[in-house]
Design a protein around this motif. Sequence first.
Motif, PDB file in Angstrom:
ATOM      1  N   ASP A  17      49.460   5.229 -40.543  1.00  0.00           N
ATOM      2  CA  ASP A  17      48.022   5.410 -40.371  1.00  0.00           C
ATOM      3  C   ASP A  17      47.534   6.411 -41.413  1.00  0.00           C
ATOM      4  OD1 ASP A  17      45.432   5.828 -39.586  1.00  0.00           O
ATOM      5  OD2 ASP A  17      45.927   6.721 -37.637  1.00  0.00           O
ATOM      6  N   PRO A  18      46.773   5.959 -42.426  1.00  0.00           N
ATOM      7  CA  PRO A  18      46.329   6.880 -43.473  1.00  0.00           C
ATOM      8  C   PRO A  18      45.417   7.991 -42.953  1.00  0.00           C
ATOM      9  CG  PRO A  18      45.521   4.641 -43.896  1.00  0.00           C
ATOM     10  CD  PRO A  18      46.343   4.592 -42.660  1.00  0.00           C
ATOM     11  N   GLU A  19      44.785   7.763 -41.801  1.00  0.00           N
ATOM     12  CA  GLU A  19      43.933   8.811 -41.236  1.00  0.00           C
ATOM     13  C   GLU A  19      44.762   9.934 -40.614  1.00  0.00           C
ATOM     14  OE1 GLU A  19      40.797   7.377 -38.757  1.00  0.00           O
ATOM     15  OE2 GLU A  19      40.194   5.869 -40.221  1.00  0.00           O
ATOM     16  N   ALA A  20      46.021   9.660 -40.325  1.00  0.00           N
ATOM     17  CA  ALA A  20      46.893  10.659 -39.716  1.00  0.00           C
ATOM     18  C   ALA A  20      47.711  11.422 -40.757  1.00  0.00           C
ATOM     19  CB  ALA A  20      47.830   9.997 -38.712  1.00  0.00           C
ATOM     20  N   LYS A  21      47.602  11.026 -42.010  1.00  0.00           N
ATOM     21  CA  LYS A  21      48.367  11.671 -43.084  1.00  0.00           C
ATOM     22  C   LYS A  21      47.460  12.545 -43.926  1.00  0.00           C
ATOM     23  CE  LYS A  21      52.385   8.899 -43.686  1.00  0.00           C
ATOM     24  NZ  LYS A  21      53.415   9.872 -43.853  1.00  0.00           N
ATOM     25  N   THR A  22      48.068  13.542 -44.565  1.00  0.00           N
ATOM     26  CA  THR A  22      47.318  14.438 -45.444  1.00  0.00           C
ATOM     27  C   THR A  22      47.840  14.294 -46.870  1.00  0.00           C
ATOM     28  OG1 THR A  22      48.861  16.278 -45.189  1.00  0.00           O
ATOM     29  CG2 THR A  22      47.044  16.121 -43.576  1.00  0.00           C
TER      30      THR A  22
ATOM     31  N   VAL B 118      38.939  18.709 -63.405  1.00  0.00           N
ATOM     32  CA  VAL B 118      40.026  18.052 -62.699  1.00  0.00           C
ATOM     33  C   VAL B 118      39.577  17.682 -61.286  1.00  0.00           C
ATOM     34  CG1 VAL B 118      42.415  18.256 -61.907  1.00  0.00           C
ATOM     35  CG2 VAL B 118      41.688  19.442 -63.991  1.00  0.00           C
ATOM     36  N   VAL B 119      39.787  16.436 -60.918  1.00  0.00           N
ATOM     37  CA  VAL B 119      39.523  16.022 -59.547  1.00  0.00           C
ATOM     38  C   VAL B 119      40.684  16.566 -58.714  1.00  0.00           C
ATOM     39  CG1 VAL B 119      39.148  14.078 -57.998  1.00  0.00           C
ATOM     40  CG2 VAL B 119      38.322  13.963 -60.365  1.00  0.00           C
ATOM     41  N   HIS B 120      40.344  17.401 -57.735  1.00  0.00           N
ATOM     42  CA  HIS B 120      41.396  18.049 -56.949  1.00  0.00           C
ATOM     43  C   HIS B 120      41.012  18.115 -55.478  1.00  0.00           C
ATOM     44  CE1 HIS B 120      38.601  21.281 -57.956  1.00  0.00           C
ATOM     45  NE2 HIS B 120      39.019  21.883 -56.862  1.00  0.00           N
ATOM     46  N   THR B 121      42.013  18.420 -54.676  1.00  0.00           N
ATOM     47  CA  THR B 121      41.824  18.509 -53.232  1.00  0.00           C
ATOM     48  C   THR B 121      42.791  19.539 -52.675  1.00  0.00           C
ATOM     49  OG1 THR B 121      41.570  17.178 -51.229  1.00  0.00           O
ATOM     50  CG2 THR B 121      43.496  16.701 -52.613  1.00  0.00           C
ATOM     51  N   SER B 122      42.656  19.824 -51.409  1.00  0.00           N
ATOM     52  CA  SER B 122      43.563  20.766 -50.738  1.00  0.00           C
ATOM     53  C   SER B 122      44.717  19.995 -50.106  1.00  0.00           C
ATOM     54  CB  SER B 122      42.810  21.556 -49.669  1.00  0.00           C
ATOM     55  OG  SER B 122      42.377  20.683 -48.648  1.00  0.00           O
ATOM     56  N   PRO B 123      45.827  20.672 -49.828  1.00  0.00           N
ATOM     57  CA  PRO B 123      46.980  19.996 -49.219  1.00  0.00           C
ATOM     58  C   PRO B 123      46.674  19.381 -47.853  1.00  0.00           C
ATOM     59  CG  PRO B 123      47.623  22.166 -50.020  1.00  0.00           C
ATOM     60  CD  PRO B 123      46.125  22.076 -50.138  1.00  0.00           C
ATOM     61  N   ASP B 124      45.740  19.962 -47.110  1.00  0.00           N
ATOM     62  CA  ASP B 124      45.458  19.473 -45.761  1.00  0.00           C
ATOM     63  C   ASP B 124      44.352  18.413 -45.715  1.00  0.00           C
ATOM     64  OD1 ASP B 124      43.437  21.229 -46.441  1.00  0.00           O
ATOM     65  OD2 ASP B 124      43.404  22.263 -44.502  1.00  0.00           O
ATOM     66  N   ALA B 125      43.896  17.948 -46.863  1.00  0.00           N
ATOM     67  CA  ALA B 125      42.853  16.910 -46.896  1.00  0.00           C
ATOM     68  C   ALA B 125      43.399  15.603 -46.333  1.00  0.00           C
ATOM     69  CB  ALA B 125      42.358  16.694 -48.319  1.00  0.00           C
ATOM     70  N   PRO B 126      42.667  14.949 -45.437  1.00  0.00           N
ATOM     71  CA  PRO B 126      43.112  13.660 -44.914  1.00  0.00           C
ATOM     72  C   PRO B 126      43.238  12.642 -46.055  1.00  0.00           C
ATOM     73  CG  PRO B 126      41.293  14.536 -43.598  1.00  0.00           C
ATOM     74  CD  PRO B 126      41.408  15.394 -44.824  1.00  0.00           C
ATOM     75  N   LEU B 127      44.227  11.807 -45.951  1.00  0.00           N
ATOM     76  CA  LEU B 127      44.493  10.825 -46.997  1.00  0.00           C
ATOM     77  C   LEU B 127      43.312   9.893 -47.218  1.00  0.00           C
ATOM     78  CD1 LEU B 127      46.857  10.546 -48.825  1.00  0.00           C
ATOM     79  CD2 LEU B 127      47.828   8.850 -47.290  1.00  0.00           C
ATOM     80  N   THR B 128      42.590   9.573 -46.174  1.00  0.00           N
ATOM     81  CA  THR B 128      41.411   8.717 -46.344  1.00  0.00           C
ATOM     82  C   THR B 128      40.352   9.417 -47.192  1.00  0.00           C
ATOM     83  OG1 THR B 128      40.630   9.485 -44.193  1.00  0.00           O
ATOM     84  CG2 THR B 128      41.744   7.344 -44.257  1.00  0.00           C
ATOM     85  N   ASP B 129      40.225  10.730 -47.049  1.00  0.00           N
ATOM     86  CA  ASP B 129      39.290  11.494 -47.883  1.00  0.00           C
ATOM     87  C   ASP B 129      39.752  11.513 -49.340  1.00  0.00           C
ATOM     88  OD1 ASP B 129      37.910  11.970 -45.543  1.00  0.00           O
ATOM     89  OD2 ASP B 129      38.311  14.139 -45.500  1.00  0.00           O
TER      90      ASP B 129
END
Length: 144
Positions: A63-68, A12-23
């Motif tokens: 701003d997608p860089e400011a969102k998680t 599963v491709v997954h991430t953490s809640p605090d990952a920046p949206l651009t990431d």
Amino acid sequence: MPEIRSIVREQVVHTSPDAPLTDVAQLMDDEQVGSVVVVEDDRPQGIVTDRDITISAVARGEDPEAKTAADVMSEDLVTVEADSGIFDVLRTMEESNVRRIPATDSDGTLAGIVTFDDFVVLLGREFKLLSDVVEAKIPPYEHA
């Protein structure tokens, strides 16, 4: 009835809640997927789709860089146990109006994910098997 475990994707491709949206968007691009499961302590917390990024950030001029991931993820995440029956999962997906659904082990940890596309592939394979049985019992088609 077959269990969903027979078609669930364990990677599963997954991430953490605090990952920046651009990431998150870059991860989707790198992995060629349309969604990323948001996981905390090995338990699914939400899901971010490419649509979530487009609507929640880009279309609204944010701003997608400011969102998680947590800012845009679907918080009312629907999951199923990996031992659930295939028809039960299809019913859950239909009732919840979702096209992808994380599967969990009995302790709630992420076991995999199954998508609408996985069911289409499964159904295609089943139809192929059925057509092979039918074709074995009928005369061959003659083409003019």
